[in-house]
Scaffold this motif. Structure first.
Motif, PDB file in Angstrom:
ATOM      1  N   SER A  47      11.416 -13.966  66.708  1.00  0.00           N
ATOM      2  CA  SER A  47      12.222 -13.502  65.497  1.00  0.00           C
ATOM      3  C   SER A  47      13.481 -12.867  66.257  1.00  0.00           C
ATOM      4  O   SER A  47      14.522 -12.864  65.624  1.00  0.00           O
ATOM      5  N   GLU A  48      13.456 -12.033  67.219  1.00  0.00           N
ATOM      6  CA  GLU A  48      14.527 -11.245  67.861  1.00  0.00           C
ATOM      7  C   GLU A  48      15.389 -12.135  68.421  1.00  0.00           C
ATOM      8  O   GLU A  48      16.443 -11.578  68.973  1.00  0.00           O
ATOM      9  N   TRP A  49      15.030 -13.344  68.879  1.00  0.00           N
ATOM     10  CA  TRP A  49      15.887 -14.113  69.739  1.00  0.00           C
ATOM     11  C   TRP A  49      17.040 -14.383  69.179  1.00  0.00           C
ATOM     12  O   TRP A  49      17.214 -14.955  68.153  1.00  0.00           O
ATOM     13  N   LYS A  50      18.483 -14.048  69.934  1.00  0.00           N
ATOM     14  CA  LYS A  50      19.677 -14.608  69.433  1.00  0.00           C
ATOM     15  C   LYS A  50      19.975 -15.777  69.883  1.00  0.00           C
ATOM     16  O   LYS A  50      20.820 -15.947  70.931  1.00  0.00           O
ATOM     17  N   ILE A  51      19.613 -16.724  69.294  1.00  0.00           N
ATOM     18  CA  ILE A  51      19.639 -18.142  69.691  1.00  0.00           C
ATOM     19  C   ILE A  51      21.131 -18.658  70.046  1.00  0.00           C
ATOM     20  O   ILE A  51      21.189 -19.244  71.248  1.00  0.00           O
ATOM     21  N   ALA A  52      22.165 -18.432  69.187  1.00  0.00           N
ATOM     22  CA  ALA A  52      23.388 -18.945  69.449  1.00  0.00           C
ATOM     23  C   ALA A  52      23.959 -18.066  70.802  1.00  0.00           C
ATOM     24  O   ALA A  52      24.977 -18.825  71.542  1.00  0.00           O
ATOM     25  N   GLU A  53      23.652 -16.853  71.276  1.00  0.00           N
ATOM     26  CA  GLU A  53      24.175 -16.398  72.513  1.00  0.00           C
ATOM     27  C   GLU A  53      23.724 -16.944  73.685  1.00  0.00           C
ATOM     28  O   GLU A  53      24.400 -16.933  74.614  1.00  0.00           O
ATOM     29  N   VAL A  54      22.627 -17.651  73.593  1.00  0.00           N
ATOM     30  CA  VAL A  54      22.086 -18.078  74.670  1.00  0.00           C
ATOM     31  C   VAL A  54      22.890 -19.484  75.067  1.00  0.00           C
ATOM     32  O   VAL A  54      23.142 -19.923  76.067  1.00  0.00           O
TER      33      VAL A  54
END
Length: 126
Positions: A47-54
Protein backbone atom coordinates in the motif's frame (compact mmCIF):
# COMPACT_ATOMS: atom_id res chain seq x y z
CA UNK A 1 -13.66 -28.80 5.70
CA UNK A 2 -11.89 -29.16 2.33
CA UNK A 3 -13.39 -25.88 1.13
CA UNK A 4 -12.05 -24.01 4.15
CA UNK A 5 -8.66 -25.64 3.71
CA UNK A 6 -8.57 -24.66 0.02
CA UNK A 7 -9.29 -21.02 0.85
CA UNK A 8 -6.63 -20.95 3.54
CA UNK A 9 -3.97 -22.76 1.54
CA UNK A 10 -4.52 -20.54 -1.48
CA UNK A 11 -3.91 -17.47 0.67
CA UNK A 12 -0.78 -18.93 2.28
CA UNK A 13 0.59 -19.97 -1.12
CA UNK A 14 0.18 -16.38 -2.21
CA UNK A 15 1.68 -14.97 1.00
CA UNK A 16 4.78 -17.14 0.79
CA UNK A 17 5.30 -16.63 -2.94
CA UNK A 18 5.09 -12.83 -2.55
CA UNK A 19 7.43 -12.76 0.44
CA UNK A 20 10.73 -12.41 -1.50
CA UNK A 21 9.29 -9.50 -3.50
CA UNK A 22 7.67 -7.72 -0.55
CA UNK A 23 10.74 -8.08 1.66
CA UNK A 24 12.51 -5.84 -0.87
CA UNK A 25 9.94 -3.08 -0.26
CA UNK A 26 10.54 -0.46 2.44
CA UNK A 27 9.02 -1.24 5.84
CA UNK A 28 5.65 0.36 6.49
CA UNK A 29 5.24 3.46 8.61
CA UNK A 30 3.64 1.41 11.42
CA UNK A 31 6.21 -1.37 11.30
CA UNK A 32 7.69 -2.13 14.71
CA UNK A 33 8.92 -5.65 14.00
CA UNK A 34 12.05 -4.98 11.96
CA UNK A 35 12.17 -7.11 8.83
CA UNK A 36 9.61 -9.62 10.14
CA UNK A 37 6.81 -9.83 7.60
CA UNK A 38 3.38 -10.23 9.15
CA UNK A 39 0.21 -10.52 7.08
CA UNK A 40 -0.70 -6.92 7.85
CA UNK A 41 2.84 -5.69 7.17
CA UNK A 42 2.80 -7.30 3.72
CA UNK A 43 -0.32 -5.40 2.74
CA UNK A 44 0.96 -2.18 4.32
CA UNK A 45 4.25 -2.34 2.42
CA UNK A 46 2.42 -2.79 -0.87
CA UNK A 47 0.00 0.00 0.00
CA UNK A 48 2.72 2.50 0.95
CA UNK A 49 5.09 1.61 -1.88
CA UNK A 50 5.73 4.62 -4.12
CA UNK A 51 5.98 2.58 -7.29
CA UNK A 52 6.89 5.37 -9.73
CA UNK A 53 9.76 6.61 -7.54
CA UNK A 54 11.53 3.29 -7.90
CA UNK A 55 11.10 2.87 -11.60
CA UNK A 56 9.55 5.57 -13.82
CA UNK A 57 8.58 2.85 -16.31
CA UNK A 58 6.21 1.51 -13.66
CA UNK A 59 4.27 4.78 -13.25
CA UNK A 60 1.38 3.33 -15.26
CA UNK A 61 1.31 0.29 -12.94
CA UNK A 62 -0.19 2.23 -10.00
CA UNK A 63 -3.58 0.74 -10.82
CA UNK A 64 -2.10 -2.77 -10.75
CA UNK A 65 -0.45 -2.05 -7.40
CA UNK A 66 -3.83 -0.94 -6.00
CA UNK A 67 -5.46 -4.08 -7.40
CA UNK A 68 -2.80 -6.25 -5.79
CA UNK A 69 -3.35 -4.58 -2.43
CA UNK A 70 -7.15 -4.87 -2.59
CA UNK A 71 -7.05 -8.48 -3.76
CA UNK A 72 -4.51 -9.40 -1.07
CA UNK A 73 -6.72 -7.79 1.61
CA UNK A 74 -9.71 -9.74 0.30
CA UNK A 75 -7.73 -12.99 0.18
CA UNK A 76 -6.55 -12.46 3.75
CA UNK A 77 -10.09 -11.74 4.98
CA UNK A 78 -11.37 -14.87 3.23
CA UNK A 79 -8.64 -16.87 4.95
CA UNK A 80 -9.65 -15.46 8.34
CA UNK A 81 -13.25 -16.52 7.73
CA UNK A 82 -12.17 -19.98 6.59
CA UNK A 83 -9.79 -20.52 9.51
CA UNK A 84 -11.52 -18.83 12.44
CA UNK A 85 -15.18 -18.08 11.76
CA UNK A 86 -16.31 -21.65 11.75
CA UNK A 87 -19.97 -20.73 12.24
CA UNK A 88 -19.93 -18.83 8.93
CA UNK A 89 -20.75 -20.77 5.80
CA UNK A 90 -18.15 -20.96 3.05
CA UNK A 91 -19.00 -22.24 -0.39
CA UNK A 92 -17.22 -24.01 -3.19
CA UNK A 93 -17.76 -20.88 -5.27
CA UNK A 94 -15.88 -18.82 -2.66
CA UNK A 95 -13.01 -21.29 -2.71
CA UNK A 96 -12.81 -21.09 -6.50
CA UNK A 97 -12.87 -17.29 -6.33
CA UNK A 98 -10.07 -17.35 -3.75
CA UNK A 99 -7.90 -19.57 -5.94
CA UNK A 100 -8.48 -17.33 -8.97
CA UNK A 101 -7.82 -14.20 -6.86
CA UNK A 102 -4.50 -15.63 -5.73
CA UNK A 103 -3.52 -16.53 -9.29
CA UNK A 104 -4.25 -12.97 -10.35
CA UNK A 105 -2.19 -11.48 -7.50
CA UNK A 106 0.76 -13.69 -8.28
CA UNK A 107 0.57 -12.87 -12.00
CA UNK A 108 0.45 -9.12 -11.35
CA UNK A 109 3.38 -9.22 -8.92
CA UNK A 110 5.39 -11.35 -11.35
CA UNK A 111 4.73 -8.80 -14.09
CA UNK A 112 6.03 -5.92 -11.94
CA UNK A 113 8.96 -7.96 -10.68
CA UNK A 114 9.93 -8.91 -14.24
CA UNK A 115 9.90 -5.26 -15.32
CA UNK A 116 12.15 -4.37 -12.39
CA UNK A 117 14.53 -7.24 -13.13
CA UNK A 118 14.73 -6.31 -16.81
CA UNK A 119 15.97 -2.81 -16.03
CA UNK A 120 19.15 -3.93 -14.25
CA UNK A 121 21.75 -6.64 -14.26
CA UNK A 122 21.73 -7.38 -10.54
CA UNK A 123 19.11 -7.63 -7.81
CA UNK A 124 16.80 -4.67 -7.53
CA UNK A 125 15.66 -3.16 -4.26
CA UNK A 126 12.19 -1.90 -4.79
Amino acid sequence: MEIRTSISRAYYACFHSLMPFVLRLPASAQNSQGNRLSHHEMTSRISEWKIAEVCPELADKKVIKAQIQKALDTARMSRVVADYRLADDVTLSEAKMQIERVRLIMRMVAQIDEMLSDRSEGPVTV
